[in-house]
Structure formats: structure tokens, C-alpha cells
Design a protein around this motif. Structure first.
Motif, PDB file in Angstrom:
ATOM      1  N   SER A  35       0.936  -1.129  -0.022  1.00 33.16           N
ATOM      2  CA  SER A  35      -0.105   0.054   0.029  1.00 33.16           C
ATOM      3  C   SER A  35       0.989   1.279   0.139  1.00 33.16           C
ATOM      4  O   SER A  35       2.059   0.903   0.412  1.00 33.16           O
ATOM      5  N   VAL A  36       0.383   2.396  -0.383  1.00 35.57           N
ATOM      6  CA  VAL A  36       1.006   3.517  -0.426  1.00 35.57           C
ATOM      7  C   VAL A  36       1.899   3.843   0.903  1.00 35.57           C
ATOM      8  O   VAL A  36       2.811   4.127   1.069  1.00 35.57           O
ATOM      9  N   ASP A  37       0.758   3.794   1.951  1.00 36.67           N
ATOM     10  CA  ASP A  37       1.235   4.055   3.373  1.00 36.67           C
ATOM     11  C   ASP A  37       2.370   3.268   3.944  1.00 36.67           C
ATOM     12  O   ASP A  37       3.243   3.479   4.447  1.00 36.67           O
ATOM     13  N   ALA A  38       2.145   1.834   3.509  1.00 34.06           N
ATOM     14  CA  ALA A  38       3.027   1.140   3.804  1.00 34.06           C
ATOM     15  C   ALA A  38       4.209   1.205   3.209  1.00 34.06           C
ATOM     16  O   ALA A  38       5.693   1.084   3.755  1.00 34.06           O
ATOM     17  N   ARG A  39       4.496   1.538   1.931  1.00 30.73           N
ATOM     18  CA  ARG A  39       5.899   2.103   1.191  1.00 30.73           C
ATOM     19  C   ARG A  39       6.462   3.220   2.027  1.00 30.73           C
ATOM     20  O   ARG A  39       7.753   3.086   1.805  1.00 30.73           O
ATOM     21  N   CYS A  40       5.565   4.065   2.329  1.00 31.02           N
ATOM     22  CA  CYS A  40       6.035   5.272   3.176  1.00 31.02           C
ATOM     23  C   CYS A  40       6.966   4.686   4.392  1.00 31.02           C
ATOM     24  O   CYS A  40       8.183   5.100   4.720  1.00 31.02           O
ATOM     25  N   ILE A  41       6.410   3.753   5.106  1.00 26.26           N
ATOM     26  CA  ILE A  41       7.107   2.967   6.384  1.00 26.26           C
ATOM     27  C   ILE A  41       8.209   2.137   5.784  1.00 26.26           C
ATOM     28  O   ILE A  41       9.161   2.334   6.521  1.00 26.26           O
ATOM     29  N   LEU A  42       8.230   1.442   4.898  1.00 30.47           N
ATOM     30  CA  LEU A  42       9.122   0.357   4.272  1.00 30.47           C
ATOM     31  C   LEU A  42      10.540   1.238   3.925  1.00 30.47           C
ATOM     32  O   LEU A  42      11.432   0.807   4.022  1.00 30.47           O
ATOM     33  N   ASP A  43      10.077   2.482   3.374  1.00 32.62           N
ATOM     34  CA  ASP A  43      11.279   3.242   3.105  1.00 32.62           C
ATOM     35  C   ASP A  43      12.318   3.750   4.213  1.00 32.62           C
ATOM     36  O   ASP A  43      13.423   4.150   3.966  1.00 32.62           O
ATOM     37  N   ILE A  63       0.431   7.130  11.208  1.00 31.34           N
ATOM     38  CA  ILE A  63       0.343   6.469   9.775  1.00 31.34           C
ATOM     39  C   ILE A  63       0.602   7.406   8.912  1.00 31.34           C
ATOM     40  O   ILE A  63      -0.249   8.519   8.863  1.00 31.34           O
ATOM     41  N   PRO A  64       1.586   7.348   8.210  1.00 27.02           N
ATOM     42  CA  PRO A  64       1.865   8.482   6.905  1.00 27.02           C
ATOM     43  C   PRO A  64       0.899   8.206   5.909  1.00 27.02           C
ATOM     44  O   PRO A  64       0.502   7.008   5.622  1.00 27.02           O
ATOM     45  N   THR A  65       0.638   9.237   5.279  1.00 26.49           N
ATOM     46  CA  THR A  65      -0.068   9.127   3.878  1.00 26.49           C
ATOM     47  C   THR A  65       0.617   9.197   2.915  1.00 26.49           C
ATOM     48  O   THR A  65       1.530  10.170   2.644  1.00 26.49           O
ATOM     49  N   GLY A  66       0.466   8.531   1.706  1.00 25.06           N
ATOM     50  CA  GLY A  66       1.173   8.658   0.507  1.00 25.06           C
ATOM     51  C   GLY A  66       0.314   9.144  -0.740  1.00 25.06           C
ATOM     52  O   GLY A  66      -0.853   8.932  -0.747  1.00 25.06           O
ATOM     53  N   TRP A  70       3.339  13.741 -10.239  1.00 27.15           N
ATOM     54  CA  TRP A  70       3.553  13.963 -11.514  1.00 27.15           C
ATOM     55  C   TRP A  70       5.056  14.762 -11.603  1.00 27.15           C
ATOM     56  O   TRP A  70       5.934  14.555 -12.513  1.00 27.15           O
ATOM     57  N   PHE A  71       5.185  15.687 -10.893  1.00 31.55           N
ATOM     58  CA  PHE A  71       6.333  16.419 -10.992  1.00 31.55           C
ATOM     59  C   PHE A  71       6.890  17.013  -9.505  1.00 31.55           C
ATOM     60  O   PHE A  71       6.251  17.713  -8.951  1.00 31.55           O
ATOM     61  N   PRO A  72       7.892  16.455  -8.940  1.00 30.48           N
ATOM     62  CA  PRO A  72       8.598  15.361  -9.502  1.00 30.48           C
ATOM     63  C   PRO A  72       7.794  14.025  -9.474  1.00 30.48           C
ATOM     64  O   PRO A  72       6.972  13.758  -8.764  1.00 30.48           O
ATOM     65  N   LEU A  73       8.094  13.200 -10.410  1.00 28.36           N
ATOM     66  CA  LEU A  73       7.430  11.965 -10.685  1.00 28.36           C
ATOM     67  C   LEU A  73       7.960  11.049  -9.427  1.00 28.36           C
ATOM     68  O   LEU A  73       9.032  10.873  -9.316  1.00 28.36           O
ATOM     69  N   GLY A  74       6.906  10.576  -8.726  1.00 26.08           N
ATOM     70  CA  GLY A  74       6.957   9.481  -7.707  1.00 26.08           C
ATOM     71  C   GLY A  74       6.069   9.822  -6.602  1.00 26.08           C
ATOM     72  O   GLY A  74       5.096  10.561  -6.494  1.00 26.08           O
ATOM     73  N   TRP A  75       6.366   8.812  -5.440  1.00 20.84           N
ATOM     74  CA  TRP A  75       5.362   9.037  -4.255  1.00 20.84           C
ATOM     75  C   TRP A  75       5.871  10.068  -3.222  1.00 20.84           C
ATOM     76  O   TRP A  75       7.255   9.958  -2.966  1.00 20.84           O
ATOM     77  N   THR A  76       4.974  10.481  -2.598  1.00 20.52           N
ATOM     78  CA  THR A  76       5.347  11.433  -1.628  1.00 20.52           C
ATOM     79  C   THR A  76       4.675  10.993  -0.348  1.00 20.52           C
ATOM     80  O   THR A  76       3.774  10.676  -0.470  1.00 20.52           O
ATOM     81  N   CYS A  77       5.176  11.111   0.735  1.00 20.09           N
ATOM     82  CA  CYS A  77       4.950  10.612   2.080  1.00 20.09           C
ATOM     83  C   CYS A  77       4.574  12.088   2.829  1.00 20.09           C
ATOM     84  O   CYS A  77       5.506  12.812   2.814  1.00 20.09           O
ATOM     85  N   ARG A  78       3.719  11.747   3.537  1.00 22.09           N
ATOM     86  CA  ARG A  78       3.455  13.004   4.570  1.00 22.09           C
ATOM     87  C   ARG A  78       3.036  12.516   5.882  1.00 22.09           C
ATOM     88  O   ARG A  78       2.044  11.573   6.110  1.00 22.09           O
ATOM     89  N   TRP A  79       3.651  12.944   6.857  1.00 22.42           N
ATOM     90  CA  TRP A  79       3.236  12.550   8.340  1.00 22.42           C
ATOM     91  C   TRP A  79       2.882  13.896   9.002  1.00 22.42           C
ATOM     92  O   TRP A  79       3.189  15.078   8.889  1.00 22.42           O
ATOM     93  N   ASP A  80       1.582  13.797   9.615  1.00 23.57           N
ATOM     94  CA  ASP A  80       1.007  14.819  10.354  1.00 23.57           C
ATOM     95  C   ASP A  80       1.236  14.556  12.148  1.00 23.57           C
ATOM     96  O   ASP A  80       0.730  13.834  12.545  1.00 23.57           O
ATOM     97  N   LEU A  81       2.226  15.409  12.445  1.00 24.50           N
ATOM     98  CA  LEU A  81       2.517  15.326  14.024  1.00 24.50           C
ATOM     99  C   LEU A  81       1.972  16.513  14.765  1.00 24.50           C
ATOM    100  O   LEU A  81       2.903  17.518  14.698  1.00 24.50           O
ATOM    101  N   GLY A  82       0.733  16.662  14.931  1.00 20.89           N
ATOM    102  CA  GLY A  82       0.114  17.570  15.774  1.00 20.89           C
ATOM    103  C   GLY A  82       0.214  18.864  14.823  1.00 20.89           C
ATOM    104  O   GLY A  82      -0.569  18.969  13.762  1.00 20.89           O
ATOM    105  N   SER A  83       1.147  19.993  15.095  1.00 20.89           N
ATOM    106  CA  SER A  83       0.829  21.047  14.382  1.00 20.89           C
ATOM    107  C   SER A  83       2.021  21.076  13.195  1.00 20.89           C
ATOM    108  O   SER A  83       2.145  22.039  12.379  1.00 20.89           O
TER     109      SER A  83
END
Length: 121
Positions: A35-43, A63-66, A70-83
């Protein structure tokens, strides 16, 4: 006399488009196969432990969201830690790998446009 290069132009357009499509599809597939989120964790990327401590949480609780970009091409991971929001992008590698295909696919289009312009004069 102009018609003899049509085959080469079509070949370049198809080969370049095929290459770019292959790179985009492979980038999407290899990020999506878990899953995209698991990919963020595994990286193994993300905020350091001090950022988690400052937010008052543990790495396992967030749990990060991925998302695919398109630019840059690839997956982006995002972690929300409070503020605080932490993001990680894979870099320009996949984009630079796809760029030659896009350029090769555009060369015949540019020559076609130049030929159309010459014919109008």
C-alpha cells in the motif's frame, strides 16, 4: 522529398512515448504494490524520534499518507504530527529517467510544426 523521414518521426514519437509511459507505470506500480502508506513506512524515511517526542506521540501511532505526484514523478509521503507536517519525496530520479522519453517523443512534433510553418509561407 519530405515524406521519407515520416517513418523515423513516427518511430521516435512511439519509442519516446513508450519509454516515458513505461517509467511512469513502473514508478506507480512499485509504489503501489504494497500500500502507499506501507511504502512510506518501509522506505525508512520520515521524522526523527525527536519530532515524535515533541508531538507527544510514538512512531507506531502515526500512519503516514502517501500520494502519487507527476512533478517530480514518484510517491510523496506525509506525516501529520500535531501542528508539524513532515513530507518526504523520493527525489528527481524517476523524473530524470522519464525525461529522455518525453524529449524524444517531442522531437518529431517540433519538426512537424516547423514543416507546417514552412508550408504556410
Amino acid at each position: 522529398m519530405e515524406r521519407q523521414n515520416d517513418g523515423l518521426g513516427w518511430f521516435l514519437a512511439l519509442a519516446g512515448s513508450g519509454w516515458a509511459l513505461l517509467v511512469v507505470t513502473a514508478t506507480w506500480f512499485f509504489g503501489q504494490r504494497e500500500s502507499v502508506d506501507a511504502r512510506c513506512i518501509l522506505d525508512g524515511v520520515g521524522p526523527d524520534l525527536a519530532a515524535y517526542a515533541a508531538a507527544g506521540t510514538f512512531p507506531e501511532a502515526v500512519i503516514p499518507t502517501g500520494s502519487f505526484g507527476w512533478f517530480p514523478l514518484g510517491w510523496t509521503c506525509r506525516w501529520d504530527l500535531g501542528s508539524a507536517i513532515y513530507t518526504y519525496a523520493p527525489g528527481w530520479g524517476p523524473t530524470l529517467l522519464a525525461a529522455p522519453g518525453v524529449i524524444i517523443a517531442l522531437i518529431p512534433v517540433l519538426f512537424w510544426l516547423a514543416g507546417c510553418r514552412r508550408r504556410r509561407r
